[in-house]
Design a protein around this motif. Structure first.
Motif, PDB file in Angstrom:
ATOM      1  N   MET A 154       0.828  -1.207   0.000  1.00 30.55           N
ATOM      2  CA  MET A 154       0.000   0.000   0.000  1.00 30.55           C
ATOM      3  C   MET A 154       0.862   1.257   0.000  1.00 30.55           C
ATOM      4  SD  MET A 154      -3.371  -0.781   2.285  1.00 30.55           S
ATOM      5  CE  MET A 154      -2.707  -1.875   3.522  1.00 30.55           C
ATOM      6  N   ASN A 155       1.972   1.235   0.751  1.00 27.32           N
ATOM      7  CA  ASN A 155       2.886   2.381   0.747  1.00 27.32           C
ATOM      8  C   ASN A 155       3.467   2.608  -0.645  1.00 27.32           C
ATOM      9  OD1 ASN A 155       2.962   3.642   3.291  1.00 27.32           O
ATOM     10  ND2 ASN A 155       4.126   1.930   4.134  1.00 27.32           N
ATOM     11  N   GLU A 156       3.818   1.546  -1.331  1.00 35.01           N
ATOM     12  CA  GLU A 156       4.335   1.666  -2.697  1.00 35.01           C
ATOM     13  C   GLU A 156       3.284   2.261  -3.627  1.00 35.01           C
ATOM     14  OE1 GLU A 156       5.795  -2.134  -3.966  1.00 35.01           O
ATOM     15  OE2 GLU A 156       7.296  -2.214  -2.369  1.00 35.01           O
ATOM     16  N   ARG A 157       2.029   1.820  -3.472  1.00 34.51           N
ATOM     17  CA  ARG A 157       0.947   2.360  -4.300  1.00 34.51           C
ATOM     18  C   ARG A 157       0.766   3.851  -4.046  1.00 34.51           C
ATOM     19  NH1 ARG A 157      -3.421  -2.164  -3.338  1.00 34.51           N
ATOM     20  NH2 ARG A 157      -2.568  -3.716  -4.722  1.00 34.51           N
ATOM     21  N   VAL A 158       0.781   4.242  -2.767  1.00 36.43           N
ATOM     22  CA  VAL A 158       0.613   5.655  -2.426  1.00 36.43           C
ATOM     23  C   VAL A 158       1.751   6.472  -3.036  1.00 36.43           C
ATOM     24  CG1 VAL A 158       0.651   7.316  -0.513  1.00 36.43           C
ATOM     25  CG2 VAL A 158      -0.777   5.272  -0.345  1.00 36.43           C
ATOM     26  N   GLN A 159       2.976   5.969  -2.951  1.00 43.32           N
ATOM     27  CA  GLN A 159       4.116   6.684  -3.535  1.00 43.32           C
ATOM     28  C   GLN A 159       3.993   6.789  -5.054  1.00 43.32           C
ATOM     29  OE1 GLN A 159       7.543   4.585  -2.099  1.00 43.32           O
ATOM     30  NE2 GLN A 159       7.436   5.517  -0.061  1.00 43.32           N
ATOM     31  N   LYS A 160       3.545   5.703  -5.683  1.00 42.02           N
ATOM     32  CA  LYS A 160       3.359   5.720  -7.131  1.00 42.02           C
ATOM     33  C   LYS A 160       2.273   6.728  -7.516  1.00 42.02           C
ATOM     34  CE  LYS A 160       2.156   2.689 -10.990  1.00 42.02           C
ATOM     35  NZ  LYS A 160       1.727   1.350 -11.387  1.00 42.02           N
ATOM     36  N   LEU A 161       1.179   6.742  -6.770  1.00 39.40           N
ATOM     37  CA  LEU A 161       0.105   7.699  -7.045  1.00 39.40           C
ATOM     38  C   LEU A 161       0.577   9.128  -6.811  1.00 39.40           C
ATOM     39  CD1 LEU A 161      -2.927   5.770  -5.515  1.00 39.40           C
ATOM     40  CD2 LEU A 161      -2.550   6.280  -7.930  1.00 39.40           C
ATOM     41  N   ASP A 162       1.400   9.339  -5.785  1.00 42.55           N
ATOM     42  CA  ASP A 162       1.950  10.676  -5.530  1.00 42.55           C
ATOM     43  C   ASP A 162       2.787  11.155  -6.710  1.00 42.55           C
ATOM     44  OD1 ASP A 162       0.758  11.021  -3.050  1.00 42.55           O
ATOM     45  OD2 ASP A 162       2.507  10.345  -1.916  1.00 42.55           O
ATOM     46  N   LYS A 163       3.603  10.270  -7.260  1.00 39.83           N
ATOM     47  CA  LYS A 163       4.441  10.640  -8.412  1.00 39.83           C
ATOM     48  C   LYS A 163       3.573  10.964  -9.625  1.00 39.83           C
ATOM     49  CE  LYS A 163       8.535   8.028  -7.103  1.00 39.83           C
ATOM     50  NZ  LYS A 163       9.406   6.894  -7.414  1.00 39.83           N
ATOM     51  N   GLU A 164       2.556  10.140  -9.853  1.00 41.96           N
ATOM     52  CA  GLU A 164       1.670  10.380 -10.987  1.00 41.96           C
ATOM     53  C   GLU A 164       0.895  11.681 -10.806  1.00 41.96           C
ATOM     54  OE1 GLU A 164      -1.522   7.816 -13.633  1.00 41.96           O
ATOM     55  OE2 GLU A 164      -0.373   6.814 -12.077  1.00 41.96           O
ATOM     56  N   LEU A 165       0.443  11.949  -9.566  1.00 40.53           N
ATOM     57  CA  LEU A 165      -0.253  13.205  -9.288  1.00 40.53           C
ATOM     58  C   LEU A 165       0.663  14.401  -9.505  1.00 40.53           C
ATOM     59  CD1 LEU A 165      -2.360  12.286  -6.142  1.00 40.53           C
ATOM     60  CD2 LEU A 165      -3.244  13.218  -8.276  1.00 40.53           C
ATOM     61  N   GLU A 166       1.902  14.289  -9.092  1.00 34.51           N
ATOM     62  CA  GLU A 166       2.858  15.382  -9.279  1.00 34.51           C
ATOM     63  C   GLU A 166       3.046  15.668 -10.770  1.00 34.51           C
ATOM     64  OE1 GLU A 166       7.580  16.182  -8.427  1.00 34.51           O
ATOM     65  OE2 GLU A 166       6.475  14.856  -7.062  1.00 34.51           O
ATOM     66  N   MET A 167       3.137  14.607 -11.581  1.00 32.12           N
ATOM     67  CA  MET A 167       3.290  14.769 -13.016  1.00 32.12           C
ATOM     68  C   MET A 167       2.052  15.436 -13.625  1.00 32.12           C
ATOM     69  SD  MET A 167       3.621  11.879 -15.978  1.00 32.12           S
ATOM     70  CE  MET A 167       1.904  11.462 -15.763  1.00 32.12           C
TER      71      MET A 167
END
Length: 105
Positions: A59-72
């Motif tokens: 879940m932490n990995e998913r949140v980090q991945k979503l954060d990166k995608e949101l930043e982009m």
């Protein structure tokens, strides 16, 4: 399949995609909080505790991945906004020049 997914995403606005990802991130974050609460409050066997920790890591990995995608996407949204403002400024400039020259004639 990937091309079909990309084509569907092209039809969605950046703002809509940001909202959708923020909702997914919030759900992941809620699930992570529930798992952390369960880890603290419940008496778990070593195997259950390890499974829960593995799930939390995913879940932490998913949140980090979503954060990166949101930043982009937010960066893309800012670029789109700046482009819109620039086009509006150029249009206003041409409008002003056109009517200013017409008034002088």
């Amino acid at each position: 399949m990937a091309k079909l997914k990309d084509k569907r995403r092209e039809k969605i606005s950046v703002a809509t995609e940001i909202d959708r990802l923020e909702e997914r991130r919030a759900r992941c974050h809620d699930n992570l909080e529930r798992a952390e609460f369960r880890k603290r409050k419940e008496e778990l066997s070593e195997m259950d505790r390890q499974e829960l920790e593995d799930e939390m890591a995913i879940m932490n990995e998913r949140v980090q991945k979503l954060d990166k995608e949101l930043e982009m996407l937010r960066g893309e949204n800012r670029r789109n906004m700046l482009l819109s403002v620039a086009l509006l400024a150029v249009s206003a400039l041409f409008y002003y020049i056109f009517f200013n020259i017409e008034d002088d004639s």
